[in-house]
Design an enzyme around this catalytic site. Sequence first.
Site, PDB file in Angstrom:
ATOM      1  N   GLU A   1       0.693  -1.289   0.039  1.00  0.00           N
ATOM      2  CA  GLU A   1      -0.121   0.208  -0.002  1.00  0.00           C
ATOM      3  C   GLU A   1       0.946   1.270  -0.038  1.00  0.00           C
ATOM      4  O   GLU A   1       0.956   1.977   0.889  1.00  0.00           O
ATOM      5  CB  GLU A   1      -0.901  -0.024   1.155  1.00  0.00           C
ATOM      6  CG  GLU A   1      -1.891  -1.377   1.120  1.00  0.00           C
ATOM      7  CD  GLU A   1      -2.751  -1.673   2.396  1.00  0.00           C
ATOM      8  OE1 GLU A   1      -2.570  -0.698   3.318  1.00  0.00           O
ATOM      9  OE2 GLU A   1      -3.197  -2.798   2.402  1.00  0.00           O
TER      10      GLU A   1
ATOM     11  N   HIS B   1      -3.602   3.471   5.000  1.00  0.00           N
ATOM     12  CA  HIS B   1      -3.483   2.359   4.365  1.00  0.00           C
ATOM     13  C   HIS B   1      -4.034   2.772   2.908  1.00  0.00           C
ATOM     14  O   HIS B   1      -4.372   3.580   2.770  1.00  0.00           O
ATOM     15  CB  HIS B   1      -4.413   1.365   4.936  1.00  0.00           C
ATOM     16  CG  HIS B   1      -3.907   0.636   6.237  1.00  0.00           C
ATOM     17  ND1 HIS B   1      -3.427  -0.666   6.132  1.00  0.00           N
ATOM     18  CD2 HIS B   1      -3.640   0.870   7.427  1.00  0.00           C
ATOM     19  CE1 HIS B   1      -2.762  -0.991   7.387  1.00  0.00           C
ATOM     20  NE2 HIS B   1      -3.150   0.228   8.253  1.00  0.00           N
TER      21      HIS B   1
ATOM     22  N   GLU C   1      -8.268   4.733   4.682  1.00  0.00           N
ATOM     23  CA  GLU C   1      -7.951   4.154   3.357  1.00  0.00           C
ATOM     24  C   GLU C   1      -8.047   4.813   2.286  1.00  0.00           C
ATOM     25  O   GLU C   1      -9.041   5.735   2.175  1.00  0.00           O
ATOM     26  CB  GLU C   1      -9.202   2.973   3.393  1.00  0.00           C
ATOM     27  CG  GLU C   1      -9.028   1.833   4.602  1.00  0.00           C
ATOM     28  CD  GLU C   1      -8.112   0.851   4.470  1.00  0.00           C
ATOM     29  OE1 GLU C   1      -7.285   0.911   3.356  1.00  0.00           O
ATOM     30  OE2 GLU C   1      -7.939   0.002   5.379  1.00  0.00           O
TER      31      GLU C   1
END
Length: 477
Positions: free
Chosen positions: A271, A361, A437
Site C-alpha cells: 500500500e 492504508h 483508506e
Amino acid sequence: MTCTQLTRASTRWMLGRAVTSVAPKLAAYPPRSRCSWSRQHHVAAAAAGPAAAHAHAPAAAAALAQHGYHISTAMDAGNIEVVGVTDGGSTIDLNIRPDPYCETDKRAHYQWFNFKLCGVAGKRLTLRLLNAGGASYGPAWEGYRACASHDMQEWYRAATAYDAASGVVTITHEPGPADMVHYAFFTPYSLDRHAALLGRLQGAATAAARAAGAAGAPVRLRVLGSTIDGRDIDLVQVGPSPASSSTSSCSSPPPRPPLRIWVVARQHPGESMASWFAEGLLERLTDPQDGVARRLLDKAVFYVVPNCCPDGSARGHLRTNAAGVNLNRTWAAPDPATSPESFHVRNEMDRTGVDMFLDVHGDEELPHVFVVGNSGIPAWGPRLEGLQAGFCEAFKRHAPEFQTAKGYPTNVATTANLGIASKQIGQRFDCLALTLEMPFKDSADLPDPRVGWSAGRAKRLGAAVLGAILEVSPLLR
C-alpha cells in the site's frame, strides 16, 4: 563473521524455520488450483532464499530475449515472474510472486507487482497476469487499471481488463518510441526516496534553526529499532519535545503539554500510497510559511512513521513483513522476534502517550477515500463518537475526495479486533484513533481518468489532513 554475513545467515535461518513450521500446515489443505499454487510456490521460494525474488526461469528468460525483451525486478518492491512468450512475441505471460505464508490470515498474500520491461519501442504489448484470479482480493481487478511510467517520475494508467472466468488480468499498452517502461500495481515508493525525505526534513529544519539563531531544529529523526532484515524503523518527530515544553519559570503556571499526534503509514508494504501520504503530510508540516502547520505546532507534537514495514516494501510483498506477519494483526501483543516493527512503535507510544492516532492504508477494492472507525472497541462512548464525527466532517471540508457514505461495515459493540492498530491504540489511550483508506483504483467521488488515484493525490491528501486535525485539536484532550 561480518555484520552483512550475520544478517544474511540470520535471514536464511528464519526463512528455513518458517518453511519448517509452515509445511505441515500446508499439507493439510486440499489441492485447489490457484490457492494451492500460491502455497506451494511460497514454500519453494522461501527454501531458495531471498535471491530467488529476482530470478526468472532460464527458459522464460531465453524466450524473452529471443523477442528482444528483458524484464527486471531487481529494485525495491520488485515483483513479477515470467512464464513465457506467446502470439509470436506480442504476448508476455506472467505470474505475481506471493508473500510468505501468513499464519493469522491463513494464506500467502499476493497482488502487488512492480517490474521494468525493456525492448518495447514501437510495439503493441499484451501482458497477462495468469494467477491474478487467486490474488488476495480477486474482485479488486474489476475496474482496475495498471500503473505505467517511462521515467519513474510521471505515472499514468494503462488499459487493463479482468476475465473472472479464467482469473487472468490483461494489460494492453503501446509505449510508443520509448525503449523501456515500468509497470506497477500502484506508484512505488522506494527506500531511496524514503531516505531522501528524511534528509530533506533534517536539512530544512537545521537551516531554519540556524537562521533563527535557535539551539536546535523542530524535526527529530530517530530509529526505534531494527527489522528482521536489519533495516531501520524510522520515526520523524515534528514539534516541541513534551519534556522541554513543560518547563516554565516559578512566577508563571506551567504551559499545557502539547498534544501527541501519531501517524503510522504502510503497515502493509504493497500500500505504497500510504508513504506518499506521509510525505505530503511531513512536507506541509515542516513548511515555515504554512499557517495551518504553524498553528498546529503551537499546540501539538507529531510522531510519524513513514514506512512501518520496510522489509516487506523492499521484498515486493503485499501485506506482510519478512517473517510473513501481517503487522496490523499484532498490536495486542507484538512479538519482537516476528513483528519488531509494531513492537517498537507501540513501545514508543506507551512512552510518549497518544491523543490522536491515524493509521494510513490503501484498499484494493473500494474506489473511495474513507476511514474505519472504532465503534467496536470497549472504550467507545459519546466522547469518542463525537471526536470521530467531528474529524470526519472537518476532513470533508479540506479534502473533496474524502467521504463517509461508502466504507467498511460498522463493528458491533465490543467486537473489535484489538490486534488491529487503530483499535488497540484507541482502546489503550482512550483517544481518537482511525484507519484511513485510499483507493488503488480511482476516486469515484472525484475521478481522474488519466492517472486514477495517484501518488500526487495521496501527497495532497496527507497535506489536507492537517487542516482537519487542527479543527478537531481543541477537543482531543
